[in-house]
Design a protein around this motif. Structure first.
Motif: not given
Ligand SMILES: NC(=O)c1ccc[n+]([C@@H]2O[C@H](COP(=O)([O-])OP(=O)(O)OC[C@H]3O[C@@H](n4cnc5c(N)ncnc54)[C@H](OP(=O)(O)O)[C@@H]3O)[C@@H](O)[C@H]2O)c1
Length: 305
Positions: A129-156
């Motif tokens: 039930f629900g979205l998993l941490e492993t589901d592939v993200p695909f933001p639909s707006g600028v806010y979501g995209l910048t937050k995803l890129q923030g996650e990726q910046a931290i991960q790398s």
């Protein structure tokens, strides 16, 4: 133990300040945007040199979802560059970074009782039930995209991180949907609220407590590298914004003519996910977190107002 909190004046920052007295063993350092501007690398370095935190909780963000569509550079600077700056100073100081992200990294939709998490590929959700941490993200707006890129910046940049994705945050602090509904109800006899976006409200006090649960668990074994990564946290259950509003009014004994409307009747600059319920199995299993039903948490919050 020193825990540095950025974005201290925001909703989550204030919730962390509210619960900080429950942790007498922790020396909290709360910084608002004037004391720690996360887009300013030199200021990040200076604050870390002064306080030498063991943990940094990043509660700072650009959260104006619609405005982000017209000022993407500012959103990127705070949500992506800011996250990157904190990851770099955390790495230099061996500080564990606890970063907060969002369900808006997904754009899932919901039809005929079935949740789909890829509008283009029409991929159904997995059996859980629900979205998993492993589901592939695909933001639909600028806010979501910048937050995803923030996650990726931290991960790398820095492996000692916890990224906690949450959704629909409300509380007695700062601005949020619950307070907006109560304010509007004071002036109007009727309200229309979107009924075809499904998610889960999250009480900021409970989110703050969960972040501290992670801090306390990790602090007992700083050499344990097995738990770092992405986690989901929201309250339990699901509802539409309309049902969320209805519960706010019902629990507050407010009589108002509340009408459900489709998203198409309330156009906004940013497109929002139609379905963003988060699966909490991982955080429950790893940290023994007990998650309260969203309506019970809402009742607790409203009782404090
Ligand atoms: N609210 C939600 O519904 C929701 C849902 C999902 C995820 N989240 C995530 O949860 C986290 C906390 O959100 P929130 O509801 O507490 O947001 P909020 O109330 O908007 O607070 C954000 C804080 O960030 C600060 N800030 C902005 N730019 C900054 C900078 N350059 N340096 C330092 N601080 C800066 C702001 O400071 P000023 O007050 O000085 O401007 C504000 O106090 C965020 O990561 C957000 O993306 C929120």
């Amino acid at each position: 133990m020193v825990v540095l909190v950025s974005g201290a004046r925001g909703q989550l920052g204030q919730a962390l300040q509210f619960i900080s007295g429950n942790y007498p063993e922790v020396n909290f350092v709360f910084c608002d945007s004037s004391q720690l501007d996360i887009t300013n690398f030199e200021q990040c370095e200076a604050v870390f040199n002064t306080y030498k935190p063991n943990f940094c909780i990043n509660a700072a963000a650009y959260t104006a979802v619609d405005k982000a569509e017209s000022e993407p550079d500012k959103a990127f600077d705070i949500n992506t560059n800011g996250a990157q700056n904190l990851a770099e100073v955390c790495k230099a100081h061996q500080t564990v970074l606890i970063h907060v992200s969002t369900d808006f990294v997904f754009d899932a939709y919901y039809a005929n009782g079935i949740a789909y998490y890829d509008r283009e590929k029409r991929l159904p959700l997995k059996s859980t039930f629900g979205l998993l941490e492993t589901d592939v993200p695909f933001p639909s707006g600028v806010y979501g995209l910048t937050k995803l890129q923030g996650e990726q910046a931290i991960q790398s940049t820095w492996n000692k991180h916890f990224i906690v994705r949450t959704s629909w945050v409300y509380s007695e602090f700062a601005n949020n949907f619950m307070k907006t509904m109560l304010r509007l109800a004071a002036d109007r006899d009727s309200l229309s609220v979107v009924a075809d976006q499904i998610g889960t409200p999250t009480y900021a006090i409970e989110l703050a407590k969960v972040l501290m649960t992670i801090v306390m668990a990790q602090s007992t074994d700083m050499n344990n590298d097995t738990k770092y990564g992405i986690y989901n946290f929201s309250n339990e259950g699901q509802c539409s914004w309309y049902e969320f509003a209805a519960a706010i009014f019902e629990l507050s004994n407010i009589k108002i003519d509340l009408q459900p409307i489709p998203s198409s009747a309330y156009p906004t600059p940013a497109k929002r996910p139609a379905y963003s319920v988060l699966d909490k199995t991982k955080i429950k299993d790893n940290f023994g977190v007990e998650v309260q039903d969203w309506k019970q948490s809402l009742a607790n919050c409203l009782a404090k107002l």
